[in-house]
Motif scaffolding. Structure first.
Motif, short mmCIF file in Angstrom:
data_model
loop_
_atom_site.label_atom_id
_atom_site.label_comp_id
_atom_site.label_asym_id
_atom_site.label_seq_id
_atom_site.Cartn_x
_atom_site.Cartn_y
_atom_site.Cartn_z
N PRO A 20 0.80 -1.41 0.00
CA PRO A 20 0.07 -0.12 0.07
C PRO A 20 0.70 1.35 -0.04
O PRO A 20 1.91 1.23 0.49
CB PRO A 20 -0.74 -0.04 1.48
CG PRO A 20 -0.12 -1.13 1.91
CD PRO A 20 0.68 -2.02 1.22
N ALA A 23 -1.19 7.13 1.34
CA ALA A 23 -2.18 7.61 2.37
C ALA A 23 -1.46 8.86 3.01
O ALA A 23 -0.12 8.80 2.96
CB ALA A 23 -2.25 6.56 3.61
N GLN A 26 -1.29 8.78 8.02
CA GLN A 26 -1.31 7.58 8.70
C GLN A 26 -0.19 6.68 8.40
O GLN A 26 -0.02 6.72 7.33
CB GLN A 26 -2.52 6.95 8.67
CG GLN A 26 -2.94 6.21 7.39
CD GLN A 26 -4.26 5.65 7.18
OE1 GLN A 26 -4.99 5.89 8.18
NE2 GLN A 26 -4.40 4.80 6.26
N TYR A 28 1.91 3.38 7.51
CA TYR A 28 1.43 1.96 7.29
C TYR A 28 1.94 0.76 8.28
O TYR A 28 2.93 0.93 9.03
CB TYR A 28 1.94 1.71 5.99
CG TYR A 28 1.29 2.33 4.86
CD1 TYR A 28 -0.03 1.90 4.30
CD2 TYR A 28 1.79 3.56 4.19
CE1 TYR A 28 -0.65 2.43 3.30
CE2 TYR A 28 1.27 4.31 3.17
CZ TYR A 28 -0.16 3.83 2.84
OH TYR A 28 -0.82 4.52 1.73
N ARG A 48 5.96 -3.53 4.42
CA ARG A 48 4.41 -3.22 4.36
C ARG A 48 3.70 -4.58 3.69
O ARG A 48 2.68 -4.31 3.90
CB ARG A 48 4.09 -1.93 3.40
CG ARG A 48 4.62 -0.82 3.78
CD ARG A 48 4.10 0.36 2.90
NE ARG A 48 4.71 1.51 3.23
CZ ARG A 48 4.55 2.72 2.70
NH1 ARG A 48 3.88 2.83 1.60
NH2 ARG A 48 5.12 3.87 3.09
N ASP A 128 -4.40 -1.39 -9.04
CA ASP A 128 -4.81 -0.14 -8.40
C ASP A 128 -4.85 1.04 -9.58
O ASP A 128 -5.33 2.17 -9.48
CB ASP A 128 -3.81 0.28 -7.35
CG ASP A 128 -2.51 0.65 -8.03
OD1 ASP A 128 -1.82 -0.08 -8.61
OD2 ASP A 128 -1.89 1.91 -7.80
N ASP A 152 -7.76 -0.13 -4.05
CA ASP A 152 -7.44 1.14 -3.51
C ASP A 152 -5.92 1.13 -3.02
O ASP A 152 -5.47 0.22 -2.14
CB ASP A 152 -8.18 1.51 -2.24
CG ASP A 152 -8.07 3.02 -1.56
OD1 ASP A 152 -7.01 3.60 -1.82
OD2 ASP A 152 -8.67 3.35 -0.91
N ARG A 154 -4.33 2.88 -1.40
CA ARG A 154 -3.84 3.37 0.02
C ARG A 154 -3.99 2.30 1.24
O ARG A 154 -3.48 2.33 2.11
CB ARG A 154 -4.77 4.63 0.37
CG ARG A 154 -4.51 6.02 -0.44
CD ARG A 154 -5.40 6.80 -0.30
NE ARG A 154 -6.79 6.25 -0.69
CZ ARG A 154 -8.03 6.75 -0.64
NH1 ARG A 154 -8.18 8.08 -0.22
NH2 ARG A 154 -8.93 6.05 -1.25
N ARG A 155 -4.85 1.29 0.63
CA ARG A 155 -5.04 0.19 1.58
C ARG A 155 -4.66 -1.15 1.35
O ARG A 155 -4.38 -1.86 2.12
CB ARG A 155 -6.51 0.16 1.82
CG ARG A 155 -7.35 1.17 2.59
CD ARG A 155 -8.58 0.92 2.73
NE ARG A 155 -9.39 -0.15 2.12
CZ ARG A 155 -10.41 0.30 1.38
NH1 ARG A 155 -11.11 1.50 1.45
NH2 ARG A 155 -10.98 -0.68 0.73
N THR A 158 -7.90 -6.16 0.87
CA THR A 158 -8.30 -6.13 1.93
C THR A 158 -9.41 -7.55 1.77
O THR A 158 -9.35 -8.06 0.90
CB THR A 158 -9.47 -4.94 2.18
OG1 THR A 158 -10.61 -5.05 1.08
CG2 THR A 158 -8.49 -3.68 1.88
#
Length: 173
Positions: A20, A23, A26, A28, A48, A128, A152, A154-155, A158
Motif C-alpha cells: 500500500p 495515504a 497515517q 502503514y 508493508r 490499482d 485502493d 492506500r489500503r 483487503t
C-alpha cells in the motif's frame, strides 16, 4: 504460460495491491517475517507486505501470475515473504513498443499484453490503475471472461477484495 488451461488466471500487481502507498496522514503497518528478513540493501517498502496475503492468494481457485513491473524480482522478494511458490511472470513490452495511441486514449499499457498472455482464458486482473477504458477494451478484444478488480492503493488488498475475487473465480470453476 504455465499451469492448467482450465483454471482461471489472476494477474497480480504488487505496488498498490500488496504494497500500500499514498495515504497522507497515517503510517502503514509493517510486518516482519521469519523467513525473509530485510537486509540493509532491501527495499524498505517490503515491510508493508502482509504475510497473510500468501495463504489468501493460494486459497483462490486460480493460477496466480505476477503482472507487475517487479517482474522476476517478485518471485525473489515478494513470494518468499508471503509463502508463495515461484509464479509465472508476465514479460512487458519495451516502452518504445507501447502504442502511443493507447496512452492518448487512456488504455493502460499493461492491457494488451495481459489479454495476449491470457490467450482466451478467463482472468482477473488485480491492480490499482485499471479504468473503464481498460474494461471496455478487454470486453471488445478478449473472448474469455474477465474481471478487472481495482484495489485502493492506500489500503492494498483487503478482506472484501478477496471475497469479491473468490466469488467471481468460483463461478468459473
Amino acid at each position: 504460460m504455465t499451469g492448467s488451461v482450465w483454471r482461471p488466471l489472476l494477474f497480480l500487481d504488487v505496488d498498490g495491491p500488496l504494497i500500500p502507498f499514498g495515504a497522507l496522514s497515517q503510517p502503514y503497518p509493517t510486518f516482519a517475517t521469519g523467513s525473509e528478513p530485510l537486509g540493509a540493501d532491501a527495499n524498505p517498502l517490503l515491510a508493508r507486505v502482509d504475510p497473510e496475503h500468501g495463504p489468501r492468494l493460494a486459497a483462490l481457485p486460480c493460477e496466480v501470475v505476477w503482472a507487475t513491473t517487479w517482474m522476476a524480482d517478485a518471485n525473489e522478494c515478494i513470494a518468499p515473504r508471503i509463502g508463495l511458490p515461484q509464479l509465472a511472470v508476465v514479460d512487458w513490452p519495451e516502452p518504445s513498443d507501447i502504442d502511443d495511441q493507447d496512452e492518448r486514449s487512456g488504455l493502460h499499457w499493461k492491457t494488451r499484453t495481459l489479454v495476449a498472455w491470457a490467450a482466451g482464458r478467463p482472468f482477473a486482473w488485480v491492480d490499482d490503475e485499471v479504468t473503464d477504458t481498460d474494461r471496455a477494451w478487454i470486453a471488445a478484444h478478449h473472448r474469455g471472461r474477465a474481471l478487472l478488480h481495482r484495489v485502493d492503493p492506500r489500503r492494498g488488498l483487503t478482506g472484501s477484495d478477496y471475497a469479491a475475487l473468490d466469488s467471481w473465480l468460483r463461478r468459473l470453476v
